[in-house]
Design an enzyme around this catalytic site. Structure first.
Site, PDB file in Angstrom:
ATOM      1  N   LYS A   1      22.880  33.772  45.622  1.00 30.68           N
ATOM      2  CA  LYS A   1      23.351  34.634  46.707  1.00 30.68           C
ATOM      3  C   LYS A   1      22.182  34.947  47.631  1.00 30.68           C
ATOM      4  O   LYS A   1      21.104  35.319  47.178  1.00 30.68           O
ATOM      5  CB  LYS A   1      23.933  35.923  46.127  1.00 30.68           C
ATOM      6  CG  LYS A   1      24.620  36.805  47.159  1.00 30.68           C
ATOM      7  CD  LYS A   1      25.319  37.982  46.500  1.00 30.68           C
ATOM      8  CE  LYS A   1      26.040  38.845  47.519  1.00 30.68           C
ATOM      9  NZ  LYS A   1      26.745  39.985  46.893  1.00 30.68           N
TER      10      LYS A   1
ATOM     11  N   GLU B   1      39.771  47.248  38.178  1.00 29.17           N
ATOM     12  CA  GLU B   1      40.211  48.615  38.452  1.00 29.17           C
ATOM     13  C   GLU B   1      41.268  49.097  37.463  1.00 29.17           C
ATOM     14  O   GLU B   1      41.230  50.247  37.002  1.00 29.17           O
ATOM     15  CB  GLU B   1      40.757  48.710  39.884  1.00 29.17           C
ATOM     16  CG  GLU B   1      39.717  48.505  40.972  1.00 29.17           C
ATOM     17  CD  GLU B   1      39.517  47.044  41.329  1.00 29.17           C
ATOM     18  OE1 GLU B   1      38.715  46.761  42.232  1.00 29.17           O
ATOM     19  OE2 GLU B   1      40.178  46.187  40.708  1.00 29.17           O
TER      20      GLU B   1
ATOM     21  N   ARG C   1      44.812  48.700  43.476  1.00 29.63           N
ATOM     22  CA  ARG C   1      45.018  47.826  42.324  1.00 29.63           C
ATOM     23  C   ARG C   1      45.453  48.608  41.082  1.00 29.63           C
ATOM     24  O   ARG C   1      45.934  48.028  40.128  1.00 29.63           O
ATOM     25  CB  ARG C   1      43.722  47.082  42.010  1.00 29.63           C
ATOM     26  CG  ARG C   1      43.306  46.052  43.039  1.00 29.63           C
ATOM     27  CD  ARG C   1      43.910  44.697  42.689  1.00 29.63           C
ATOM     28  NE  ARG C   1      43.652  43.716  43.724  1.00 29.63           N
ATOM     29  CZ  ARG C   1      42.671  42.812  43.675  1.00 29.63           C
ATOM     30  NH1 ARG C   1      41.857  42.809  42.645  1.00 29.63           N
ATOM     31  NH2 ARG C   1      42.533  41.948  44.646  1.00 29.63           N
TER      32      ARG C   1
END
Length: 436
Positions: free
Chosen positions: A288, A377, A405
């Site tokens: 990343k 979640e 969610r």
């Protein structure tokens, strides 16, 4: 401020232009694409590290596949900047995340190349599988469907539900697992540890190819030899490749891991995978923030740094005439520590957002009482409920936009049972549709 792309990138206004280039030119295109993203984001803002990490993958996908007929689903959408630039939006890219400008994420109404809208994580496999099943029903046997998902997004239950279905659907689906050990914060959980232990996968793939070629030459007949090779392959996966085991158990053919920054290797591999029918997964290793040293070293900070000087790396801070109060999340982060010092039953929980919600302070000082569960979640809410039944005082901190969610768990597992869970909803401000 006018920002110009490099000469090769200027010649690419759509994927057809990209396909006209020689394969050995793709490395240079990738370099120019990465630099263009750095140039634009440093001046105009936006997400940063995620798209830098998939520059070569973006180039390879549009070089190999017949997009938009072949459908790409990016998960999460903030890694799709390179994809947008390569699909006719380079000239407008400076309007990214601006009012009436380009969306910061793939958006179906914005471009035919954006096959599916995404803002949060872990939807790509389900969506791409749905597309693949519809294409099979319509008789579109040559159509490809590719889900690009990060190892952070793979921790969500939805991704596993989709893979479980994909294995029996037998549709023409390619899952690309972009493994960089990061979401916004470093990844956590058993899956991260599992993917880290991948060195023997090289051994397995090399050995499989050798056996496959050798048995095909045996005088007993190529068909019989290949059938025997398939049986040997199934046994070898369990012995040699830990990474293959999980995905193969779900009946997804596993390939990799390969270097996600070697664009030629990616192109060659994707060309091969186009000819393999059924559900399959390609595991690539990336960094990343690749290509911008500071972003590689501090990947959380450079996930979305705001405006910055691309040469010095100085991130510009907003200046105010009057002193500003501390951020709400920092007040929470320090206050929960004060409360926890007085009450040993207090527990802190967050699904993949310890820096954003400032639970990181408690995780540092009280690692046995503050937890990050990855992008889960639903799990975070129901686990909090479980802890509450045992007398724990749980503070569950979730971004308000991600709480969608877990609404069912809040109602069914917490509210109906009248369990004392404290929900701390971070970032509950206004959100404009073209930016979400």
């Amino acid at each position: 401020m006018e920002i110009k792309a490099g000469p090769l990138l200027q010649s690419v206004n759509n994927p057809d232009d990209l396909k006209r280039l020689d394969q050995d030119q793709l490395t240079k295109v990738s370099e120019e694409l990465r630099q263009y993203i750095v140039d634009v984001v440093s001046v105009y803002g936006g997400h940063f590290g995620a798209s830098l990490g998939v520059v070569e993958l973006s180039v390879a996908l549009h070089y190999v596949f017949n997009t938009p007929y072949d459908q790409l689903v990016w998960d999460v959408g903030h890694q799709a900047y390179g994809h947008k630039i390569l699909t006719g939006r380079r000239e407008n890219f400076t309007t990214n995340r601006k009012y009436h400008g380009l969306s910061g994420f793939p958006k179906r109404s914005e471009s035919e190349f954006d096959a599916f809208g995404v803002g949060h994580s872990s939807t790509s496999i389900s969506a791409a599988l749905g597309m693949a099943m519809a294409s099979a029903y319509k008789g579109e046997k040559d159509r490809q469907h590719i889900a690009i998902i990060g190892d952070g997004a793979m921790t969500a239950g939805l991704a596993f539900e989709a893979m479980n279905h994909a294995g029996i659907a037998k549709s023409n689906l390619l899952i690309i697992l972009n493994d960089n050990c990061m979401s916004i914060d470093p990844n956590v959980g058993a899956l991260k540890e599992y993917l880290t232990d991948i060195t023997t996968s090289h051994t397995y793939n090399d050995f499989r190819d050798t056996v496959w070629k050798a048995l095909g030459k045996l005088p007993v007949g190529k068909k019989f030899s290949r059938e025997m090779a398939s049986k040997l392959e199934a046994g070898l996966k369990g012995m040699v490749s830990k990474s293959a085991n999980l995905f193969e158990a779900l009946q997804l053919r596993y390939f990799g891991p390969i270097d996600g920054h070697n664009v030629s290797k990616l192109v060659d591999t994707l060309k091969d995978l186009k000819d393999i029918a059924g559900p399959k997964i390609l595991h690539i290793k990336t960094v990343k923030g690749k290509g911008y040293e500071l972003a590689e070293k501090d990947q959380t900070k450079w996930h979305a740094p705001g405006l910055f000087d691309k040469l010095t790396g100085e991130i510009y801070k907003k200046t105010y005439e009057l002193p500003q109060p501390p951020k709400y999340q920092d007040v929470f982060g320090h206050t929960i520590i004060e409360l926890a010092e007085k009450n040993e039953k207090i527990i802190g929980i967050t699904p993949a957002m310890p820096s954003g919600c400032s639970l990181k302070y408690m995780m540092e000082q009280m690692p046995d009482r503050a937890f990050d569960f990855g992008i889960c979640e639903q799990h975070a809410v129901t686990l909090s409920a479980g802890m509450a039944t045992q007398g724990m005082k749980v503070f569950c901190n979730i971004y308000s936009s991600f709480m969608q969610r877990a609404y069912d768990m809040v109602i069914h597992d917490v509210a109906i049972q009248k369990l004392p869970v404290v929900f701390c909803l971070d970032r509950a401000g206004c959100c404009f549709a073209n930016r979400c």
